[in-house]
Design a protein around this motif. Structure first.
Motif: not given
Length: 312
Positions: A36-44
């Motif tokens: 989840a972190f790997v998928c969400g961090y770029p947007f963040y």
């Protein structure tokens, strides 16, 4: 005599857990959290850089928390010339294109399950074979030009209506539904179209929601069709327009610094800004709208994709 209470099912499960089970669950949750972190961090990362101080973001120092929060970048981006027209075109193509694709996929997927359809296997194979063979960019452009679809809004809609993958999903989903539904309707005198519209279509909600998500995302993110077929600026999509500004971010920022910010409407987003601020803000503007589509269809998505992919 007191009777001993039997443990409930959750209690019994907790009592039976071994160290191996606990380790397995910890590993699962840890892996899911990392994914989840790997998928969400770029947007963040894009969001915090778009609202941070432009000079700090340009140095690459904003990684975890925003610094010097401001929202002037978004105000500047929304002042770009032609942005409202491009946004209207993107919304129109997404709504109309998704509706047409969903309806065509539902009808063709249903018709390919009808054994009395003349040459059913032949038509189905002709549709499926297009998933594996493509004429190429130049022949496709020649066809679009001959049909008068260049510089035409319909070029966004017509080529995307028939999608073989979506038809396969709907066909498999319909085959998993009880055949007695159609038989009962036909006994009552319903025609094939009435069976589709009144019986089958209302019961296809999960798979149609899945098809709608696929189509909406594809329509919203597409810009290559604009690049190949459109030269009329009034038909530019939001993605294509913002794509051009991303490519011009360095030159726009340099022009802004040299001219003191007096550039006019075309380069308004670069005034007192950096290339990094332009890129991150534009990327957020493109991504955020389609992210709001998923929660609306989430409850149908998993059920639809599973039932549409595996018969029975």
């Amino acid at each position: 005599m007191l009777k001993s209470k039997r443990p409930t099912v959750p209690q019994a499960r907790r009592m039976k857990r071994t160290r191996g089970d606990v380790a397995f669950h910890i590993a699962n949750y840890t892996g899911a959290a990392l994914l989840a972190f790997v998928c969400g961090y770029p947007f963040y990362y894009l969001i915090i850089n778009s609202i941070s101080a432009n000079n700090v973001a340009a140095l690459g120092d904003v990684r975890w928390l925003p610094e010097g929060i401001h929202f002037s970048n978004y105000a500047s981006v929304f002042q770009l010339s032609g942005l409202s027209q491009a946004a209207a075109v993107s919304v129109a193509r997404t709504v109309i294109g998704t509706a047409c694709t969903v309806l065509a996929s539902a009808y063709l997927g249903f018709m390919f399950t009808q054994e009395r359809l003349w040459k059913r296997a032949l038509w189905y194979r002709l549709v499926v074979i297009t998933m594996y063979f493509n004429a190429g960019i130049i022949p496709v452009f020649i066809v679009m030009y001959a049909l008068g679809l260049t510089n035409n809004f319909l070029v966004y809609i017509l080529p995307a209506i028939v999608q073989p993958f979506n038809i396969i999903l709907v066909k498999t989903y319909v085959e998993s539904m009880p055949h007695e539904l159609q038989e009962a309707a036909e006994v009552d005198g319903a025609s094939t179209v009435q069976v589709f519209a009144r019986i089958m279509l209302p019961n296809m909600t999960p798979i149609l929601a899945t098809v709608a998500i696929f189509s909406a995302v594809a329509q919203w993110n597409s810009f290559q069709d604009t690049l190949m077929y459109i030269t009329d600026k009034s038909l530019y999509t939001l993605q294509y327009l913002l794509y051009t500004y991303i490519n011009q971010a360095d030159s726009l920022a340099q022009m802004a610094q040299q001219s003191g910010g007096n550039l006019g409407s075309v380069a308004a987003a670069a005034t007192a800004q950096t290339a990094t601020s332009i890129r991150t803000t534009v990327a957020v503007v493109v991504v955020l709208p389609i992210l709001f589509v998923y929660p609306m269809f989430q409850r149908y998505f998993v059920k639809g994709i599973m039932l549409g992919a595996v018969k029975g």
